[in-house]
Every structure is written in C-alpha cells, then in structure tokens.
Motif scaffolding. Structure first.
Motif, PDB file in Angstrom:
ATOM      1  N   TYR A  36       3.690  -5.079 -10.005  1.00 39.96           N
ATOM      2  CA  TYR A  36       1.959  -5.466 -10.683  1.00 39.96           C
ATOM      3  C   TYR A  36       1.383  -4.628  -9.686  1.00 39.96           C
ATOM      4  CZ  TYR A  36       4.634  -9.273 -12.343  1.00 39.96           C
ATOM      5  OH  TYR A  36       5.460 -10.179 -12.790  1.00 39.96           O
ATOM      6  N   ASP A  37       0.967  -3.434 -10.646  1.00 42.39           N
ATOM      7  CA  ASP A  37      -0.011  -2.109 -10.272  1.00 42.39           C
ATOM      8  C   ASP A  37      -1.594  -2.482  -9.804  1.00 42.39           C
ATOM      9  OD1 ASP A  37       1.527  -0.501  -8.921  1.00 42.39           O
ATOM     10  OD2 ASP A  37       2.050   0.035 -11.346  1.00 42.39           O
TER      11      ASP A  37
ATOM     12  N   ARG B 281      -2.372   3.889  -3.593  1.00 38.74           N
ATOM     13  CA  ARG B 281      -1.484   2.875  -4.677  1.00 38.74           C
ATOM     14  C   ARG B 281      -2.262   1.654  -4.182  1.00 38.74           C
ATOM     15  NH1 ARG B 281       2.375   4.021  -6.141  1.00 38.74           N
ATOM     16  NH2 ARG B 281       2.273   2.762  -7.333  1.00 38.74           N
ATOM     17  N   PHE B 282      -1.784   0.636  -4.401  1.00 37.02           N
ATOM     18  CA  PHE B 282      -1.853  -1.175  -4.233  1.00 37.02           C
ATOM     19  C   PHE B 282      -1.475  -1.331  -5.705  1.00 37.02           C
ATOM     20  CE2 PHE B 282      -5.095   0.734  -1.738  1.00 37.02           C
ATOM     21  CZ  PHE B 282      -4.808   0.743  -0.207  1.00 37.02           C
ATOM     22  N   ALA B 283      -0.254  -2.485  -5.166  1.00 39.94           N
ATOM     23  CA  ALA B 283       0.543  -3.214  -5.976  1.00 39.94           C
ATOM     24  C   ALA B 283       0.827  -4.432  -5.074  1.00 39.94           C
ATOM     25  CB  ALA B 283       1.800  -2.782  -6.379  1.00 39.94           C
ATOM     26  N   CYS B 284       0.539  -5.290  -5.861  1.00 40.94           N
ATOM     27  CA  CYS B 284       1.544  -6.586  -5.996  1.00 40.94           C
ATOM     28  C   CYS B 284       3.248  -7.145  -5.983  1.00 40.94           C
ATOM     29  CB  CYS B 284       0.654  -7.148  -6.319  1.00 40.94           C
ATOM     30  SG  CYS B 284       0.818  -9.112  -6.191  1.00 40.94           S
ATOM     31  N   ASN B 285       4.174  -7.366  -5.064  1.00 42.08           N
ATOM     32  CA  ASN B 285       4.917  -7.221  -5.556  1.00 42.08           C
ATOM     33  C   ASN B 285       5.868  -8.482  -5.613  1.00 42.08           C
ATOM     34  OD1 ASN B 285       8.241  -7.334  -5.267  1.00 42.08           O
ATOM     35  ND2 ASN B 285       8.833  -6.601  -3.760  1.00 42.08           N
TER      36      ASN B 285
ATOM     37  N   LYS C 235       0.815  -1.374  -0.218  1.00 39.89           N
ATOM     38  CA  LYS C 235       0.179   0.243  -0.086  1.00 39.89           C
ATOM     39  C   LYS C 235       0.807   1.069  -0.230  1.00 39.89           C
ATOM     40  CE  LYS C 235      -3.386   2.301   3.065  1.00 39.89           C
ATOM     41  NZ  LYS C 235      -3.898   2.452   4.232  1.00 39.89           N
ATOM     42  N   ASN C 236       0.812   1.743  -0.838  1.00 35.06           N
ATOM     43  CA  ASN C 236       1.697   3.148  -1.454  1.00 35.06           C
ATOM     44  C   ASN C 236       3.266   2.334  -1.322  1.00 35.06           C
ATOM     45  OD1 ASN C 236      -0.327   4.629  -1.928  1.00 35.06           O
ATOM     46  ND2 ASN C 236      -1.041   5.424   0.444  1.00 35.06           N
ATOM     47  N   GLY C 237       3.258   1.305  -1.555  1.00 43.61           N
ATOM     48  CA  GLY C 237       4.755   1.049  -1.831  1.00 43.61           C
ATOM     49  C   GLY C 237       5.013   0.563  -0.306  1.00 43.61           C
ATOM     50  N   VAL C 238       4.356   0.519   0.381  1.00 39.12           N
ATOM     51  CA  VAL C 238       4.833  -0.285   2.437  1.00 39.12           C
ATOM     52  C   VAL C 238       4.116  -1.842   1.794  1.00 39.12           C
ATOM     53  CG1 VAL C 238       4.667   0.263   4.388  1.00 39.12           C
ATOM     54  CG2 VAL C 238       5.486   2.379   3.577  1.00 39.12           C
ATOM     55  N   ASN C 239       4.838  -2.421   2.600  1.00 33.13           N
ATOM     56  CA  ASN C 239       4.354  -3.797   2.994  1.00 33.13           C
ATOM     57  C   ASN C 239       2.557  -3.513   3.719  1.00 33.13           C
ATOM     58  OD1 ASN C 239       5.975  -6.027   1.794  1.00 33.13           O
ATOM     59  ND2 ASN C 239       6.880  -6.451   3.866  1.00 33.13           N
TER      60      ASN C 239
END
Ligand SMILES: *[C@@H]1O[C@H](CO)[C@@H](O)[C@H](O)[C@H]1NC(C)=O
Ligand SMILES: *[C@@H]1O[C@H](CO)[C@@H](O)[C@H](O)[C@H]1NC(C)=O
Length: 117
Positions: free
Chosen positions: A111-112, A97-101, A61-65
């Motif tokens: 992956y956004d 912003r949410f993403a999968c690392n 979430k916003n680049g944070v776990n």
C-alpha cells in the motif's frame, strides 16, 4: 472471585473468536502531518478489520524495510475484528517512495503512501 471473572472473560473471548470469520485487512497509509520535503514527520500504517489475528506489517522506504518502527498492541473491536497500527518517524525527501507491506493469511500487498509533496 478473580479466577471466576477471568474464566468468564476467557469464555466470552473464546466464543467471540470461534464465531469470527476470516476477513482481509483494510489498510490506510498516512502521515501525522501533511508531507513536506525535508520536514520531520511520522509514517503511519493503520490496519483493521482482519481475522485471524496473525499479521505482518512492514514499512518500506524505496522497497527496503524501515528500521525503528513501532507497533501498537493488537486490539479488537465489537465485531471481533483486530486492528493495529505501525509507525516510524521519518523525513521524506524528493524521489523517495514509502509503502506499507501487509501480509495476512499468506498474501502480501503493498500500500503506497501517496504523499502530496
Ligand atoms: C522486514 O523486517 C521484518 C522484521 O521487522 C522481517 O520479519 C521481514 O522478513 C523483513 N522483510 C524484508 C522484505 O526484509
Ligand atoms: C512483503 O512482506 C512479505 C512477507 O515478509 C515478503 O515476502 C515480501 O517480499 C514483502 N514485499 C516487499 C515488496 O518487500
């Protein structure tokens, strides 16, 4: 009898694993229901078709776990490729912003979630 069945299963498993080639994961990031600001939802990262089975999936979430994530057990399909899913309950808010690392064989990719909010 039981030991015999186990031995056969292990042998089939071993043959399958040694035959399988390296493959990069296919990744899909989506939500349980359509993304709406302020509405409780679940963020889901589905990772499939990869080999070998060692993989790391982080939801960001916003680049944070994100904490409170849940991961399914590793499963594999008929072509001996692994798949699994990681998800987290969340409530999306404006500007987040949410993403999968996904990290596989030493390579990480983001992956956004292209939330249509
Ligand atoms: C995210 O958390 C996982 C454990 O859930 C940890 O292994 C990983 O190093 C963390 N990544 C970052 C970028 O903090
Ligand atoms: C993704 O995960 C890898 C492995 O944990 C880590 O090195 C990398 O910094 C992470 N990327 C982001 C954007 O958090």
């Amino acid at each position: 009898m039981r030991a015999f069945v186990l031995a056969v299963v292990c042998l089939i498993c071993y043959i399958g694993l040694s035959v399988a080639k390296e493959a990069s994961p296919k990744v899909q990031v989506y939500t349980r229901t359509r993304g709406e600001v302020g509405k409780a939802n679940a963020l889901i990262c589905h990772v499939s078709g990869f080999h070998p089975p060692e993989i790391t999936i982080d939801l960001l979430k916003n680049g944070v776990n994100m904490t409170n994530t849940h991961q399914t057990d590793l499963a594999f399909d008929e072509s001996w490729h692994y798949y699994l899913t990681k998800h987290a309950h969340f409530t999306p808010n404006q500007g987040e912003r949410f993403a999968c690392n996904v990290t596989h064989m030493g390579t990480s990719r983001l992956y956004d979630w292209d939330g249509d909010m």
